[in-house]
Design a protein around this motif. Structure first.
Motif, short mmCIF file in Angstrom:
data_model
loop_
_atom_site.label_atom_id
_atom_site.label_comp_id
_atom_site.label_asym_id
_atom_site.label_seq_id
_atom_site.Cartn_x
_atom_site.Cartn_y
_atom_site.Cartn_z
N SER A 1 -6.19 7.93 -0.37
CA SER A 1 -4.87 7.85 0.32
C SER A 1 -4.77 9.51 1.08
O SER A 1 -5.15 10.41 0.67
CB SER A 1 -3.86 7.90 -1.01
OG SER A 1 -2.49 8.19 -0.54
N TYR A 2 -4.14 9.39 2.00
CA TYR A 2 -3.95 10.51 2.99
C TYR A 2 -5.24 10.85 3.64
O TYR A 2 -5.48 12.09 4.45
CB TYR A 2 -3.58 11.52 2.15
CG TYR A 2 -1.91 11.80 2.35
CD1 TYR A 2 -1.40 12.89 3.22
CD2 TYR A 2 -1.12 10.90 1.71
CE1 TYR A 2 -0.13 12.89 3.06
CE2 TYR A 2 0.26 11.02 1.88
CZ TYR A 2 0.90 12.01 2.63
OH TYR A 2 2.30 12.08 3.14
N ASN B 1 0.79 -1.27 0.07
CA ASN B 1 -0.08 0.22 0.02
C ASN B 1 0.94 1.06 0.16
O ASN B 1 1.29 1.65 1.12
CB ASN B 1 -0.81 -0.07 1.16
CG ASN B 1 -2.11 1.01 1.19
OD1 ASN B 1 -2.25 1.69 -0.07
ND2 ASN B 1 -2.44 1.54 2.17
N ARG B 2 1.22 1.89 -1.15
CA ARG B 2 1.89 3.11 -1.40
C ARG B 2 1.27 4.15 -1.40
O ARG B 2 -0.20 4.22 -1.82
CB ARG B 2 2.68 2.82 -2.73
CG ARG B 2 3.67 1.93 -2.47
CD ARG B 2 4.37 1.68 -4.10
NE ARG B 2 3.66 0.95 -4.92
CZ ARG B 2 3.19 -0.51 -4.95
NH1 ARG B 2 3.97 -1.19 -4.34
NH2 ARG B 2 2.37 -0.76 -5.79
N SER B 3 1.70 5.39 -0.99
CA SER B 3 1.32 6.66 -1.07
C SER B 3 2.63 7.64 -1.54
O SER B 3 3.74 7.17 -1.75
CB SER B 3 0.49 7.15 -0.09
OG SER B 3 -0.11 8.29 -0.28
N TYR C 1 -4.15 14.56 -0.82
CA TYR C 1 -2.84 14.72 -0.22
C TYR C 1 -2.78 16.05 0.36
O TYR C 1 -1.99 16.14 1.40
CB TYR C 1 -1.80 14.73 -1.46
CG TYR C 1 -1.52 13.38 -2.28
CD1 TYR C 1 -1.67 12.19 -1.48
CD2 TYR C 1 -1.44 13.48 -3.63
CE1 TYR C 1 -1.27 11.00 -2.38
CE2 TYR C 1 -1.15 12.48 -4.34
CZ TYR C 1 -1.23 11.08 -3.75
OH TYR C 1 -0.90 9.94 -4.16
N PRO D 1 7.99 9.42 -5.78
CA PRO D 1 6.53 9.64 -5.71
C PRO D 1 6.36 10.85 -6.94
O PRO D 1 6.94 11.59 -6.95
CB PRO D 1 6.32 10.10 -4.21
CG PRO D 1 7.80 10.56 -3.83
CD PRO D 1 8.70 9.87 -4.54
N CYS E 1 4.31 5.55 -6.34
CA CYS E 1 3.61 6.02 -5.36
C CYS E 1 2.06 5.51 -5.25
O CYS E 1 1.16 5.90 -4.27
CB CYS E 1 3.61 7.75 -5.41
SG CYS E 1 3.10 8.32 -6.74
N HIS E 2 1.63 4.89 -6.53
CA HIS E 2 0.29 4.30 -6.50
C HIS E 2 0.22 3.25 -6.05
O HIS E 2 1.06 2.24 -6.16
CB HIS E 2 -0.30 4.45 -7.87
CG HIS E 2 -0.25 5.52 -8.57
ND1 HIS E 2 0.72 6.55 -8.49
CD2 HIS E 2 -1.12 6.42 -9.42
CE1 HIS E 2 0.20 7.77 -9.18
NE2 HIS E 2 -0.70 7.63 -9.75
N TYR F 1 -9.59 4.94 -7.49
CA TYR F 1 -8.34 5.74 -6.75
C TYR F 1 -8.46 6.99 -6.80
O TYR F 1 -8.60 7.94 -7.65
CB TYR F 1 -7.22 5.32 -7.57
CG TYR F 1 -5.76 5.75 -7.06
CD1 TYR F 1 -5.51 5.64 -5.66
CD2 TYR F 1 -4.92 6.58 -7.78
CE1 TYR F 1 -4.44 6.17 -5.22
CE2 TYR F 1 -3.73 7.09 -7.33
CZ TYR F 1 -3.50 6.80 -6.05
OH TYR F 1 -2.20 7.54 -5.51
N TRP G 1 2.28 10.23 5.96
CA TRP G 1 1.01 9.35 6.06
C TRP G 1 1.23 7.97 6.62
O TRP G 1 1.89 7.11 5.70
CB TRP G 1 0.15 9.54 4.87
CG TRP G 1 -1.22 9.11 5.00
CD1 TRP G 1 -2.28 9.34 6.00
CD2 TRP G 1 -1.96 7.95 4.27
NE1 TRP G 1 -3.51 8.74 6.01
CE2 TRP G 1 -3.24 7.81 4.86
CE3 TRP G 1 -1.37 7.21 3.21
CZ2 TRP G 1 -3.97 6.72 4.30
CZ3 TRP G 1 -2.22 6.21 2.57
CH2 TRP G 1 -3.60 5.94 3.19
N THR H 1 -7.34 10.40 -4.25
CA THR H 1 -6.47 10.94 -2.94
C THR H 1 -6.91 12.19 -2.44
O THR H 1 -7.59 13.09 -2.99
CB THR H 1 -5.09 10.90 -3.67
OG1 THR H 1 -5.14 12.12 -4.45
CG2 THR H 1 -4.54 9.99 -4.34
#
Length: 443
Positions: A95-96, A26-28, A129, A224, A186-187, A125, A68, A127
């Motif tokens: 994400s975030y 699980n990337r961000s 951020y 990223p 980063c995804h 997907y 995060w 985000t």
């Protein structure tokens, strides 16, 4: 369409195996996921260096964000059944997302639920951020089945002063002039618009390391997206502007549908010329995108006052294929072993072309006597008495006539409407016979 010489099943399998290892992480843009992913790549590229930049660091007009971290996330329906569980799919939580633990009505919940009505079976997907928020993603089919009642929402996450991480590999050649390769990492669990880029770049780097007598040095980074390229530029801009001769942003290189080219802002750099030349011969129906259709890190590398010669060679471009930024962008379906190898081969041809894009200068006055060197038939039968094929004789003569020291091999290949790689052997023959000299810059 030409057939690639590289059909290496081992390479195909190795690339796909790396993608499978990276897939569940699980990337961000910050956090444990990207560090773990970089460590996986480092096992293949031991000389890869992993760097960190502290949260709050000013990078041009931006700041490195807080780090995060997320451990758990889910929604519990009125009947007690869990949905949108992060453990089942890491796209379920935005994400975030900030932490939350409360009970809400369906009406309140829907303000923080995201789906795609036109793609009822896809999890989007999403985000957040740079603005504090929370939310969940699910398929539209799941969303429309939700009934009124009280829902429990839970996200165990935190935002804190940590760091942003990236990986860098510098491979030295004879020259300080560099070829720049950048890919983003980063995804979470998106096959083409994430894993294909880092996977292909990893094995390109491994191939580059194996090359003997390479002229150019190589600067290869795993970052990223957006904030990573901005941060990297803020640290390395002077050196990059001084040394980078050509560059490619590597993303979406793993499906089998097409090939695509996105030009640099200037549109006429050596990177642009090389990509267009390669794609013309390996996939003439490639899709050509203008600078106004940009959307990845080429925005940063080609920005005014930076203006690096960075273009993009892709398979299906980000945003231009139906599964983009959804759970449908899967390994084995969108991204395949054959697709990854195709992306690798196309970029390999580009890098090889840059390494061998010599300026050619003849060393004799007039047309040389080729017959005495066994390079031209002694009688009129095309193949008789010649040590090279008649087609190569034609290319040899054409190459000699443009060998004025003003034209490089790409120029000559374009004039002849011939793949540049068909000229490499001719150059070697002429150099062996001391009929030409070559340089990677004008005479």
């Amino acid at each position: 369409m030409v057939k690639f010489l590289n059909k290496n099943n081992l390479l195909k399998n190795d690339m796909f195996n790396l993608a499978e290892k990276l897939w569940p992480i699980n990337r961000s843009i910050t956090g444990k996921g990207i560090r773990e992913s970089l460590r996986v790549i480092k096992k293949i590229l031991p000389k890869l260096k992993i760097y960190s930049i502290k949260s709050g660091t000013k990078v041009f007009d931006w700041q490195v964000p807080l780090e995060w971290e997320i451990n758990e996330g889910w929604i519990k329906k009125p009947d007690g059944k869990k949905i949108c569980d992060l453990k089942n799919n890491n796209l379920h939580v935005i994400s975030y997302s900030t932490p939350i633990n409360k009970k809400v009505s369906l009406e309140q919940l829907k303000k923080n639920l995201f789906s795609i009505p036109k793609m009822p079976n896809a999890i989007p997907y999403v985000t957040t951020y740079y603005k504090r928020n929370w939310g969940f993603c699910l398929t539209n089919n799941e969303k429309i089945k939700l009934k009124k009642g009280t829902y429990e929402v839970f996200i165990d996450s935190k935002l804190f002063k940590g760091c942003l991480n990236y990986g860098e590999l510098l491979i030295k050649g004879k020259s300080k002039k560099e070829i720049f390769l950048s890919t983003y990492l980063c995804h979470p669990s998106l096959a083409n618009n994430e894993l294909s880029g880092p996977v292909v770049t990893t094995f390109l780097a491994k191939w580059i390391q194996s090359l003997k007598n390479k002229y150019y040095s190589y600067r290869i980074i795993f970052i990223p997206e957006t904030i990573g390229s901005i941060s990297y530029l803020s640290r390395n801009l002077f050196t990059m502007k001084k040394n980078i001769y050509a560059g490619f942003n590597i993303s979406c290189v793993g499906d089998e549908r097409t090939y695509s080219y996105l030009q640099s802002r200037k549109g006429n750099t050596i990177s642009d010329k090389i990509v267009k030349h390669v794609l013309k011969f390996i996939y003439p129906k490639y899709k050509n995108y203008s600078w106004k259709e940009r959307g990845s890190d080429e925005r940063q590398y080609c920005a005014p006052l930076i203006d690096l010669p960075v273009a993009a060679l892709m398979r299906s471009k980000y945003g231009a294929y139906p599964e983009w930024h959804t759970s449908l962008d899967k390994l084995g379906k969108v991204v395949t072993k054959k697709g990854l190898l195709g992306g690798f081969n196309a970029l390999q041809l580009c890098l090889e072309a840059i390494e061998k894009n010599y300026y050619i200068k003849t060393k004799v006055l007039g047309e040389p006597q080729l017959g005495k060197r066994g390079l031209y038939p002694s009688i009129s039968t095309p193949e008789s008495s010649a040590t090279i094929k008649s087609k190569d004789v034609h290319l040899l003569l054409q190459l000699l006539t443009w060998g004025d020291g003003e034209h490089n091999l790409l120029d000559i290949a374009d004039k002849l409407d011939e793949p540049i790689w068909n000229l490499y052997n001719i150059v070697d023959i002429l150099k062996k016979e001391k009929l030409i000299e070559t340089k990677l810059h004008k005479f």
